[in-house]
Design a protein around this motif. Structure first.
Motif, PDB file in Angstrom:
ATOM      1  N   LEU A 109      95.697  55.617 -70.647  1.00  0.00           N
ATOM      2  CA  LEU A 109      96.717  55.866 -71.670  1.00  0.00           C
ATOM      3  C   LEU A 109      98.150  55.790 -71.166  1.00  0.00           C
ATOM      4  CD1 LEU A 109      94.774  58.692 -73.441  1.00  0.00           C
ATOM      5  CD2 LEU A 109      95.232  56.415 -74.326  1.00  0.00           C
ATOM      6  N   GLU A 123     108.135  62.695 -76.673  1.00  0.00           N
ATOM      7  CA  GLU A 123     107.360  63.111 -75.501  1.00  0.00           C
ATOM      8  C   GLU A 123     105.953  63.515 -75.929  1.00  0.00           C
ATOM      9  OE1 GLU A 123     108.303  62.986 -72.346  1.00  0.00           O
ATOM     10  OE2 GLU A 123     106.265  63.621 -71.818  1.00  0.00           O
ATOM     11  N   PRO A 124     104.998  62.617 -75.770  1.00  0.00           N
ATOM     12  CA  PRO A 124     103.642  62.931 -76.217  1.00  0.00           C
ATOM     13  C   PRO A 124     102.963  63.960 -75.320  1.00  0.00           C
ATOM     14  CG  PRO A 124     103.673  60.793 -75.133  1.00  0.00           C
ATOM     15  CD  PRO A 124     105.093  61.286 -75.160  1.00  0.00           C
ATOM     16  N   THR A 125     102.244  64.866 -75.938  1.00  0.00           N
ATOM     17  CA  THR A 125     101.463  65.857 -75.188  1.00  0.00           C
ATOM     18  C   THR A 125     100.100  65.249 -74.917  1.00  0.00           C
ATOM     19  OG1 THR A 125     102.559  67.575 -76.461  1.00  0.00           O
ATOM     20  CG2 THR A 125     100.633  68.243 -75.183  1.00  0.00           C
ATOM     21  N   LEU A 126     100.072  64.355 -73.951  1.00  0.00           N
ATOM     22  CA  LEU A 126      98.819  63.650 -73.701  1.00  0.00           C
ATOM     23  C   LEU A 126      98.053  64.284 -72.571  1.00  0.00           C
ATOM     24  CD1 LEU A 126      99.668  59.896 -74.250  1.00  0.00           C
ATOM     25  CD2 LEU A 126      98.226  61.399 -75.603  1.00  0.00           C
ATOM     26  N   LEU A 129      93.449  64.260 -75.033  1.00  0.00           N
ATOM     27  CA  LEU A 129      93.299  63.521 -76.275  1.00  0.00           C
ATOM     28  C   LEU A 129      91.830  63.316 -76.625  1.00  0.00           C
ATOM     29  CD1 LEU A 129      95.223  62.114 -78.271  1.00  0.00           C
ATOM     30  CD2 LEU A 129      94.792  60.005 -77.021  1.00  0.00           C
TER      31      LEU A 129
ATOM     32  N   PHE B 132     100.150  64.225 -80.760  1.00  0.00           N
ATOM     33  CA  PHE B 132     101.091  65.338 -80.859  1.00  0.00           C
ATOM     34  C   PHE B 132     102.081  65.310 -79.697  1.00  0.00           C
ATOM     35  CE2 PHE B 132      97.378  66.378 -83.264  1.00  0.00           C
ATOM     36  CZ  PHE B 132      97.899  66.971 -84.405  1.00  0.00           C
ATOM     37  N   LEU B 134     106.603  66.155 -78.705  1.00  0.00           N
ATOM     38  CA  LEU B 134     107.928  66.636 -79.088  1.00  0.00           C
ATOM     39  C   LEU B 134     108.836  65.464 -79.427  1.00  0.00           C
ATOM     40  CD1 LEU B 134     109.104  69.483 -76.667  1.00  0.00           C
ATOM     41  CD2 LEU B 134     108.453  69.647 -79.076  1.00  0.00           C
TER      42      LEU B 134
END
Lengths: 146, 146
Positions: A109, A123-126, A129, B132, B134
């Motif tokens: 990813l 800023e994705p919270t990856l 997932l 998800f 920010l």
DNA sequence: ATGCATGCAAATTGTTTGCACTTCA
DNA sequence: TGAAGTGCAAACAATTTGCATGCAT
């Protein structure tokens, strides 16, 4: 320093009080290594440690999630699942047919993550997932059925 | 042929009976273009068409999802959201702080999709992914607060 | 006509909340 | 000591289910 100790310290550093309940929840979370629902954590505590009210479990998980000590994921089982945030993010491929869960390395990813950050300043919270789909076996079975 | 007619035909092709309720649900789904929860669909029907029991809405959505006529996504609003599967998959970036939803083109996920298919023989259902994180504005706000 | 679909009402499940009491810092 | 945290019970919200009846095929 044990992984569990490290967890306890992080909680302290955020200015949270370290109560019996909280350290028990952390311990259970650590023991269950992997995802666990509030219900599962509650059960583990009842059978291996004292007792902690289910609502306290919920409240604690929420707080730890907000502090990014835990990640929360929907693995399609109808309830939220929590896990200690790993140094190395990891993901899951979930078969919609048989329910099998396959681990997916974060490397898969990284390109998407970077592009999203670059193009949207988002800023994705990856760190955790869930990708649904069909596993090898179920794909085959479905092909036969058609 | 209208998009709505095409939907109706697909339902028929799968051998499902076309009842008043089902065509109403399809119509509402089409009118709401975009994601809609069972509750929202139910409301739309009550205010614009006859009435369909909420449980029927749930049963229908489930069936249509299984047939891949609809996609089901968790957009973090505490309920499932459904949408007619588009010819072109699309995704969403959801800000965990302010709730903003940003559209994300499928192209961003093509590399990951291909690699997953290749390495795991896993067919991901990537028609509607929720990521998800920010958003720009909230990232800034958070940086200031620290 | 027959079996898939629906409405209704009730049950389930996961999660949240109000409040008095307790406990950590 | 005082705010933060907890237990308990009750409230909630989303979704599911059993069953008698209805209607599309």
């Amino acid at each position: 320093m044990s992984e569990y100790q490290a967890l306890v310290d992080r909680v302290r550093q955020h200015g949270l009080r370290l109560t019996r309940q909280r350290s028990t929840i952390l311990r259970a979370l650590y023991e269950l290594h992997g995802h666990a629902s509030a219900e599962k954590i509650h059960e583990r505590i009842r059978s291996h440690h004292g007792d902690v009210d289910l609502s306290t479990v919920y409240r604690t998980l929420e707080k730890l999630r907000d502090l990014r000590i835990l990640s929360q994921t929907d693995l399609g089982r109808g309830c939220a699942e929590f896990e200690v945030v790993a140094r190395q993010p990891h993901h899951h491929l979930i078969c919609q047919s048989c329910g099998r869960v396959i681990d997916l390395d974060h490397a898969y990813l990284v390109p998407a993550e970077q592009a999203i950050r670059r193009d949207f300043c988002f800023e994705p919270t990856l760190d955790h997932l869930a990708i649904f789909g069909l596993c090898h076996a179920c794909r085959r079975a479905e092909a036969v059925a058609d």
